[in-house]
Design an enzyme around this catalytic site. Structure first.
Site: not given
Length: 241
Positions: A35-37
């Site tokens: 989700i972050e990167t």
């Protein structure tokens, strides 16, 4: 999903060790990094020092926070012996595969492969261990669920239990007295977060447990925590197919 499964396969050893040492299941670590990167596909293209300096001195609403983060960043570059002009991250100064702010890096990032250097930009092993450490330091309870769905009797009464913040303040017993019926057994005295989601088939009522709160410490959003939980479940199901 495919990238998540690929990341899991490539870093299975580190994920297993993180689960053993910290008690954080692999699927939640994989979900966070996804989700972050997008598993390192988008870690940010801004020089961290530029992003933090701009926000520290040209964004009054949160200037104190970003000045502190700028200080933390300069300290971490000294500690890790890296060029402060070289590291890149998001427009807000979040860094690496797990998008840690500098303060979080110094508090929770770990040298999980024991090579004497913490690298959450290019070293997935360090990123995996760092996410697991972040969760456990924020109250993750090994072996426990994240959320439990609840049925309610009368919405007008039940919604008096809805939380006005992400912090667990109401007990399961208090919710039950308002007509909430958890679909899984819960400790009556446990403090939880109660929230409502608008779904295609109508409102859904959920109870967020300690692990839900730990995820919201990463990003203070109900939707973020639910997305992490759902992606984690999908990853586990996909690995079984």
């Amino acid at each position: 999903m495919d990238k998540g499964l690929e990341f899991w396969a490539k870093n299975q050893q580190a994920l297993q060790r993180a689960e053993q040492e910290y008690g954080v299941p692999a699927e939640f670590i994989v979900a966070i990094i996804g989700i972050e990167t997008i598993y390192g596909g988008n870690t940010g293209s801004h020089r961290v020092i530029d992003a933090l300096a701009t926000l520290a001195f040209d964004y009054p609403p949160r200037a104190p926070f970003f000045r502190q983060q700028l200080k933390e960043y300069l300290l971490l570059t000294r500690e890790e012996q890296v060029d402060p002009l070289a590291l890149k991250g998001s427009y807000a100064g979040a860094m690496g595969l797990p998008q840690f702010m500098p303060g979080s890096f110094r508090a929770y990032a770990v040298d999980f492969d024991h090579d004497g250097h913490i690298d959450i930009w290019h070293n997935p092993t360090d990123a995996v261990g760092s996410v697991a450490n972040y969760f456990i330091k924020h109250g993750w309870q090994p072996g426990q669920a994240v959320v439990v769905r609840a049925d309610i009797k009368k919405a007008a009464v039940a919604e008096k239990g809805l939380s006005d913040s992400l912090d667990p303040k109401i007990t399961v017993q208090q919710l039950e007295q308002l007509g909430w019926k958890p679909r899984s057994p819960l400790d009556a005295q446990q403090k939880v977060t109660a929230f409502r989601l608008e779904a295609e088939k109508g409102n859904e009522y959920w109870i967020g447990l300690a692990n839900f709160h730990a995820i919201t410490r990463y990003n203070r959003s109900v939707m973020y925590a639910m997305a992490v939980n759902e992606l984690a479940e999908l990853l586990v199901a996909a690995r079984k197919d």
